[in-house]
Design a protein around this motif. Structure first.
Motif, PDB file in Angstrom:
ATOM      1  N   UNK A   1       4.605 -11.325   0.922  1.00  0.00           N
ATOM      2  CA  UNK A   1       5.132 -11.082  -0.423  1.00  0.00           C
ATOM      3  C   UNK A   1       6.305 -10.106  -0.370  1.00  0.00           C
ATOM      4  N   UNK A   2       6.171  -9.095   0.481  1.00  0.00           N
ATOM      5  CA  UNK A   2       7.255  -8.127   0.634  1.00  0.00           C
ATOM      6  C   UNK A   2       8.519  -8.767   1.169  1.00  0.00           C
ATOM      7  N   UNK A   3       8.371  -9.649   2.156  1.00  0.00           N
ATOM      8  CA  UNK A   3       9.524 -10.352   2.731  1.00  0.00           C
ATOM      9  C   UNK A   3      10.170 -11.259   1.682  1.00  0.00           C
ATOM     10  N   UNK A   4       9.327 -11.988   0.954  1.00  0.00           N
ATOM     11  CA  UNK A   4       9.836 -12.882  -0.090  1.00  0.00           C
ATOM     12  C   UNK A   4      10.576 -12.095  -1.165  1.00  0.00           C
TER      13      UNK A   4
ATOM     14  N   UNK B   1      10.739 -14.532 -10.393  1.00  0.00           N
ATOM     15  CA  UNK B   1      10.058 -14.618  -9.093  1.00  0.00           C
ATOM     16  C   UNK B   1       9.933 -13.245  -8.438  1.00  0.00           C
ATOM     17  N   UNK B   2      10.945 -12.390  -8.653  1.00  0.00           N
ATOM     18  CA  UNK B   2      10.841 -11.022  -8.126  1.00  0.00           C
ATOM     19  C   UNK B   2       9.671 -10.274  -8.766  1.00  0.00           C
ATOM     20  N   UNK B   3       9.527 -10.443 -10.072  1.00  0.00           N
ATOM     21  CA  UNK B   3       8.416  -9.791 -10.780  1.00  0.00           C
ATOM     22  C   UNK B   3       7.080 -10.276 -10.212  1.00  0.00           C
ATOM     23  N   UNK B   4       6.977 -11.592  -9.999  1.00  0.00           N
ATOM     24  CA  UNK B   4       5.724 -12.166  -9.487  1.00  0.00           C
ATOM     25  C   UNK B   4       5.416 -11.635  -8.094  1.00  0.00           C
TER      26      UNK B   4
ATOM     27  N   UNK C   1      14.515 -12.602  -2.220  1.00  0.00           N
ATOM     28  CA  UNK C   1      14.855 -12.925  -3.612  1.00  0.00           C
ATOM     29  C   UNK C   1      15.757 -11.860  -4.224  1.00  0.00           C
ATOM     30  N   UNK C   2      15.467 -10.580  -3.934  1.00  0.00           N
ATOM     31  CA  UNK C   2      16.266  -9.487  -4.489  1.00  0.00           C
ATOM     32  C   UNK C   2      17.700  -9.548  -3.976  1.00  0.00           C
TER      33      UNK C   2
ATOM     34  N   UNK D   1       2.395  -9.138  -6.924  1.00  0.00           N
ATOM     35  CA  UNK D   1       1.346  -9.825  -6.174  1.00  0.00           C
ATOM     36  C   UNK D   1       0.632  -8.945  -5.141  1.00  0.00           C
ATOM     37  N   UNK D   2       1.346  -8.089  -4.380  1.00  0.00           N
ATOM     38  CA  UNK D   2       0.628  -7.232  -3.425  1.00  0.00           C
ATOM     39  C   UNK D   2      -0.425  -6.352  -4.092  1.00  0.00           C
ATOM     40  N   UNK D   3      -0.089  -5.791  -5.265  1.00  0.00           N
ATOM     41  CA  UNK D   3      -1.063  -4.960  -5.975  1.00  0.00           C
ATOM     42  C   UNK D   3      -2.258  -5.785  -6.422  1.00  0.00           C
ATOM     43  N   UNK D   4      -1.978  -6.998  -6.897  1.00  0.00           N
ATOM     44  CA  UNK D   4      -3.075  -7.894  -7.315  1.00  0.00           C
ATOM     45  C   UNK D   4      -3.966  -8.244  -6.131  1.00  0.00           C
TER      46      UNK D   4
END
Length: 255
Positions: A69-72, A20-23, A76-77, A27-30
């Motif tokens: 996405x950054x908050x998530x 989930x961290x990878x996703x 998660x981290x 995601x922000x770049x995508x």
């Protein structure tokens, strides 16, 4: 003498959290790329709209999504690092278990439940010298507290001069609760046995500033100290061979 290992659900959780961290990290770049493509297509189809800055809605949505996405990712981290730290502590405990399997039957990641009370004990040792339960912590820095505190405090000092302070639940109270649950399970099966609980700090970068007045409050820092405690341990009421075999059978039946 054997080592019994229960399945550790945290290993699966760590894998899921990493994925989930990878996703959420990508995601922000995508989203930025998709926004740029959308903006480019809009410019090609309607240059006047772009010139008039009419594409605000898409920009706001993309920016909000990137922030979320950054908050998530941060949440998660944080959870991932906590579970990974715990797993490192459990690996240290597993090495210690191998060194003492000649004297004890050992249960690792053992789930316990009596009526509505439940917990998980990182390690249980059962042998003729008695029963030891161990709760492992992989905290670093300086940890201070007393037997009676509800919370202990962890201080960290970094090379850049930054200092942090965080609270943790009193692990002595945690291991005392686990001991009481295990004693209740054994009592319900007709066994009255002495059980000692140990809090084990596995991280070599730990420094303890504890004020422990109760003789039953046992804390070990580092593998050497825990090894020494286990090797020299003898309960006030050692187990008979019959009781030891019965306790092992009870614990095996609950796996």
């Amino acid at each position: 003498m054997k080592i019994y290992k229960s399945r550790n659900p945290n290993k699966l959780r760590i894998g899921v959290l990493f994925a989930m961290q990878v996703i959420f990290g990508a995601l922000p770049a995508v989203l930025f790329i998709l926004f740029a493509i959308d903006n480019f297509r809009t410019a090609q189809a309607n240059p006047e709209a772009v010139a008039a800055n009419t594409n605000y809605v898409s920009a706001y949505i993309s920016a909000a999504a990137i922030v979320l996405c950054g908050i998530a990712y941060f949440i998660l981290a944080r959870r991932y690092n906590i579970l990974l730290s715990g797993l490192k502590g459990e690996r240290s405990l597993a090495k210690i278990a191998k060194r003492h399997k000649g004297s004890y039957d050992i249960f690792i990641n053992y789930p316990i439940q009596y009526k509505r009370s439940r917990s998980e004990i990182d390690m249980i040792l059962v042998g003729k010298k008695g029963i030891i339960i161990i709760e492992v912590k992989n905290h670093s820095g300086t940890v201070s507290g007393t037997d009676s505190d509800d919370k202990w405090v962890q201080y960290k000092h970094y090379k850049d001069g930054k200092n942090t302070e965080a609270e943790m639940k009193n692990p002595i109270k945690q291991v005392t609760r686990q001991r009481d649950i295990l004693k209740s399970i054994l009592h319900s099966n007709g066994v009255d046995a002495w059980i000692d609980g140990v809090v084990y700090f596995s991280n070599p970068l730990i420094r303890l500033k504890l004020s422990l007045k109760n003789k039953s409050s046992i804390v070990c820092a580092g593998e050497k100290e825990l090894d020494s405690f286990i090797s020299g341990y003898s309960a006030p009421r050692p187990l008979s061979k019959k009781d030891s075999e019965k306790i092992i059978e009870i614990l095996r039946s609950n796996l």
